[in-house]
Design an enzyme around this catalytic site. Structure first.
Site, mmCIF file in Angstrom:
data_model
loop_
_atom_site.group_PDB
_atom_site.id
_atom_site.type_symbol
_atom_site.label_atom_id
_atom_site.label_comp_id
_atom_site.label_asym_id
_atom_site.label_seq_id
_atom_site.Cartn_x
_atom_site.Cartn_y
_atom_site.Cartn_z
ATOM 1 N N HIS A 122 52.067 41.791 51.011
ATOM 2 C CA HIS A 122 51.219 42.410 49.968
ATOM 3 C C HIS A 122 49.749 42.476 50.370
ATOM 4 O O HIS A 122 48.968 43.167 49.707
ATOM 5 C CB HIS A 122 51.315 41.634 48.652
ATOM 6 N N ASP A 158 62.339 42.673 51.263
ATOM 7 C CA ASP A 158 61.887 41.878 50.116
ATOM 8 C C ASP A 158 62.082 42.693 48.819
ATOM 9 O O ASP A 158 62.035 43.925 48.850
ATOM 10 C CB ASP A 158 60.396 41.565 50.313
ATOM 11 N N HIS A 160 60.065 43.046 46.527
ATOM 12 C CA HIS A 160 58.787 43.704 46.204
ATOM 13 C C HIS A 160 58.404 44.657 47.331
ATOM 14 O O HIS A 160 58.640 44.363 48.505
ATOM 15 C CB HIS A 160 57.683 42.663 46.025
ATOM 16 N N ASP A 239 64.060 37.500 47.936
ATOM 17 C CA ASP A 239 63.952 37.495 46.476
ATOM 18 C C ASP A 239 64.692 38.653 45.814
ATOM 19 O O ASP A 239 64.652 38.792 44.587
ATOM 20 C CB ASP A 239 62.484 37.443 46.023
#
Ligand SMILES: [Zn+2]
Length: 302
Positions: A122, A158, A160, A239
């Protein structure tokens, strides 16, 4: 496998899910695997400051140095903060990704995995966010290019979206970024870009492992064949597992074995099996430890 105990000293505010227990849980799971003896385990070194060039500008590094709290915590964003050990942990996590890239491109290892925190995908060039300070996988990509790789591919599974990695390489077509992610979901940035080397695979909340597999085969395999990378880098987040408390996808352990195998097969076909994988998310401690073990076993079998 590259790690460092000081990555466990970085802690954030408020019983944060991105906790030192994540790395401890992975280490415990590996101790129970007889094949783990085949892993060469190395201790990370901090990144050399000049290797931030091309990824993080000087003013961002200066801003972090000013934030460094000494005691207590300093906030970077609503869910990301620093304690007195955080910047060292972040330099070690970035250094591990660099070291892994040098080892794999130098022929010292076929594949490498960085068991590190903080995660990185991120972090944009000048914005730390989403538990991330330095973009470890982007620094690895930049290092690979400086060592002579002409093209690299970053595969990010991931839950995200890897907004930071996309932002850093948006104008750099030699770095292909393929990212699967729950959508709509955090971070809501860099998920609408239109560039041939940025391959976005959004998945609705509640998507199953089968839906993940179909989408990844459809989007990633043709892109990889087109790009012909000299090295495959992996943002390995766990995740998207159905047990994860943060994500809303329904992947099972077997789906992480599947995607790891797909990456190994692609690397064999395209770049002499060269893979550098680095840990991103994964917040259910048992699911994380099991799936990292599965991922490592596939990389070892390579
Ligand atoms: Zn994540």
């Amino acid at each position: 496998m590259i790690s460092h105990h000081d990555c466990e000293k970085h802690m954030m505010l408020d019983h944060h899910p991105e906790s030192p227990a994540r790395l401890q849980s992975i280490a415990n799971a590996l101790r129970a695997q007889d094949w783990a003896a085949e892993l060469q385990q190395l201790s990370a070194s901090e990144i050399d400051a000049e290797l931030f060039a091309g990824v993080h500008p000087r003013h961002y590094l200066d801003m972090l140095a000013e934030l460094d709290p000494g005691e207590g915590f300093a906030r970077i964003d609503a869910d990301t903060s620093l304690n007195q050990y955080s910047l060292r942990a972040a330099r070690l996590a970035a250094g591990a990704a660099i070291q892994a890239t040098e080892a794999v491109l130098g022929g010292v290892a076929d594949t490498a995995f960085c068991a590190v925190r903080p995660p990185g995908h991120h972090a944009e060039s000048a914005i730390g966010m989403g538990f991330c300070i330095f973009n470890n996988v982007a620094l690895a990509a930049e290092r690979a290019l400086s060592l002579g790789a002409e093209r690299v591919a970053i595969l990010d599974f991931d839950v995200h979206h890897g907004n930071g990695t996309v932002e850093i390489f948006l104008e750099r077509p030699e770095v292909m970024v393929c990212s699967s992610f729950q959508y709509p979901f955090y971070p809501g940035r860099m998920d609408q870009v239109n560039a041939a080397h940025i391959v976005l695979t959004p998945l609705a909340a509640g998507s199953s492992g089968d839906q993940f597999r179909q989408a990844v085969e459809r989007d990633w395999l043709p892109a990889l064949l087109r790009h012909q990378p000299d090295l495959i880098l992996v943002s390995a987040g766990f995740d998207a597992h159905r047990q994860d408390p943060l994500g809303g996808l329904l992947l099972e352990d077997a789906d992480f074995a599947w995607v790891s195998q797909l990456i190994v097969d692609a690397a064999r076909r395209l770049c002499q099996g060269r893979i550098v994988s680095t840990l991103e998310g994964g917040y259910h401690l048992d699911a994380l430890a099991r799936c990292v073990s599965i991922h490592l076993r596939e990389l070892l079998a390579q």
